[in-house]
Design a protein around this motif. Structure first.
Motif, short mmCIF file in Angstrom:
data_model
loop_
_atom_site.label_atom_id
_atom_site.label_comp_id
_atom_site.label_asym_id
_atom_site.label_seq_id
_atom_site.Cartn_x
_atom_site.Cartn_y
_atom_site.Cartn_z
N GLU A 29 0.86 -1.22 0.13
CA GLU A 29 0.08 0.05 0.07
C GLU A 29 0.86 1.28 -0.19
O GLU A 29 0.50 2.30 -0.56
CB GLU A 29 -0.98 -0.07 1.17
CG GLU A 29 -2.00 -1.20 1.06
CD GLU A 29 -2.99 -0.81 2.44
OE1 GLU A 29 -2.77 -0.31 3.33
OE2 GLU A 29 -4.07 -1.73 2.58
N ALA A 32 2.52 1.86 -3.40
CA ALA A 32 1.40 1.96 -4.34
C ALA A 32 1.15 3.62 -4.18
O ALA A 32 1.04 4.56 -5.06
CB ALA A 32 0.09 1.38 -4.26
N HIS A 33 1.17 4.07 -2.76
CA HIS A 33 0.78 5.52 -2.45
C HIS A 33 1.76 6.34 -2.92
O HIS A 33 1.73 7.31 -3.53
CB HIS A 33 0.67 5.46 -1.07
CG HIS A 33 0.10 6.85 -0.58
ND1 HIS A 33 -1.12 7.74 -0.96
CD2 HIS A 33 0.91 8.03 0.28
CE1 HIS A 33 -1.06 8.92 -0.44
NE2 HIS A 33 0.24 9.00 0.14
N LYS A 35 4.11 5.74 -5.41
CA LYS A 35 4.08 5.80 -6.67
C LYS A 35 2.80 6.87 -7.44
O LYS A 35 3.20 7.54 -8.37
CB LYS A 35 3.65 4.57 -7.39
CG LYS A 35 3.79 4.51 -8.95
CD LYS A 35 3.58 2.92 -9.60
CE LYS A 35 3.68 3.04 -10.93
NZ LYS A 35 3.51 1.50 -11.64
N LYS A 36 1.92 6.97 -6.75
CA LYS A 36 0.69 7.65 -7.21
C LYS A 36 1.24 9.22 -6.85
O LYS A 36 0.68 10.03 -7.48
CB LYS A 36 -0.61 7.37 -6.05
CG LYS A 36 -1.67 8.35 -6.65
CD LYS A 36 -2.78 7.84 -5.66
CE LYS A 36 -4.27 8.68 -6.07
NZ LYS A 36 -5.23 8.22 -5.20
N GLU A 39 3.50 10.07 -9.35
CA GLU A 39 2.57 10.53 -10.67
C GLU A 39 2.10 11.90 -10.56
O GLU A 39 1.99 12.66 -11.52
CB GLU A 39 1.82 9.48 -11.10
CG GLU A 39 2.43 8.14 -11.37
CD GLU A 39 1.49 7.13 -11.61
OE1 GLU A 39 0.28 7.38 -11.41
OE2 GLU A 39 1.82 5.99 -12.10
N GLN A 40 1.53 12.18 -9.62
CA GLN A 40 0.91 13.42 -9.36
C GLN A 40 1.96 14.50 -9.49
O GLN A 40 1.48 15.55 -9.79
CB GLN A 40 0.23 13.50 -8.17
CG GLN A 40 -1.15 12.62 -7.94
CD GLN A 40 -1.89 12.50 -6.54
OE1 GLN A 40 -1.11 13.16 -5.66
NE2 GLN A 40 -3.01 12.02 -6.26
N GLN A 43 2.76 15.27 -12.94
CA GLN A 43 1.66 15.85 -13.69
C GLN A 43 1.69 17.22 -13.33
O GLN A 43 1.27 18.08 -14.28
CB GLN A 43 0.43 15.04 -13.30
CG GLN A 43 -0.82 15.57 -14.35
CD GLN A 43 -0.76 15.56 -15.45
OE1 GLN A 43 0.06 14.36 -16.18
NE2 GLN A 43 -1.36 16.18 -16.44
#
Length: 227
Positions: A29, A32-33, A35-36, A39-40, A43
């Motif tokens: 978890e 994954a957090h 990595k998110k 990505e944010q 962006q």
């Protein structure tokens, strides 16, 4: 056969316990957090760059603008903006003491700031071209006067006229001339004339007079008045 099956089972990894399964789940978890978030962030940087490219493009097309001041940005955003400006063929500088308050100013190449203008921004002051031009002219004038004075050499000051002629309308010409003469000392300066202070008697006469006065005092007689 039983021995073969036992050896196979013993060589296999044991299934994870309940505690190990929970730890691995949390690790997945977190990964994954993370990595998110990455990505944010990526962006957001892409969007910020596009926005800066749009503002820089509008600035180039606006003939009425020679420079543009942006709002304070963090270090990463300033770096992105500097890169966009460089690609666009403009000039940019960062100003401000604190990292949180630093901002970027961009200039068109043909209106690049002078050293005096940059120093003004670094001091947190607004740039006034008119005052700067007046200051430059005064500096040039002072420098020109110094150069002319150096070429002419030391200045010799001659009096306009004799002081007796200058003040003759107040004290008269005769008085002015007399005042210029050296004065002689007055012999009678003070209460007693200088000539009267000299004792013209001889030493013997003075001693005889002193002895006579002493005898009179001893006998109780009055002293004769002195001349």
């Amino acid at each position: 056969m039983a021995d073969l099956l036992g050896s196979i089972l013993s060589s296999m990894e044991k299934p994870p316990s309940l505690g190990d399964q929970e730890t691995r789940r949390k690790a997945r978890e977190q990964a994954a957090h993370l990595k998110k978030l990455q990505e944010q962030d990526k962006q957001q940087k892409v969007e910020f760059r596009k926005r800066m490219e749009k503002e820089v493009s509008d600035f180039i097309q606006d003939s009425g603008q020679n420079k543009k001041k942006f709002q304070p940005m963090n270090k990463i955003e300033r770096s992105i903006l500097h890169d966009v400006v460089e690609v666009a063929g403009l000039t940019s500088f960062s100003f401000g003491e604190d990292d949180e308050c630093r901002y970027v100013m961009i200039f068109k190449k043909e209106f690049a700031p002078s050293d005096e203008e940059l120093e003004s921004y670094r001091r947190g002051e607004e740039w006034d071209p008119q005052k700067a031009e007046e200051k430059r002219k005064l500096k040039e004038l002072a420098q020109q006067q110094e150069e002319e004075a150096a070429q002419q050499g030391p200045v010799v000051v001659n009096p306009a006229g004799d002081y007796k002629d200058k003040y003759s309308h107040l004290i008269g010409k005769g008085a002015a001339k007399d005042a210029a003469h050296m004065l002689q000392a007055n012999k009678t300066y003070g209460c007693v004339p200088v000539a009267n202070k000299r004792d013209t008697r001889s030493i013997e006469e003075a001693m005889n007079e002193i002895r006579a006065k002493k005898r009179l005092r001893q006998n109780g007689e009055e002293l004769p008045p002195t001349s």
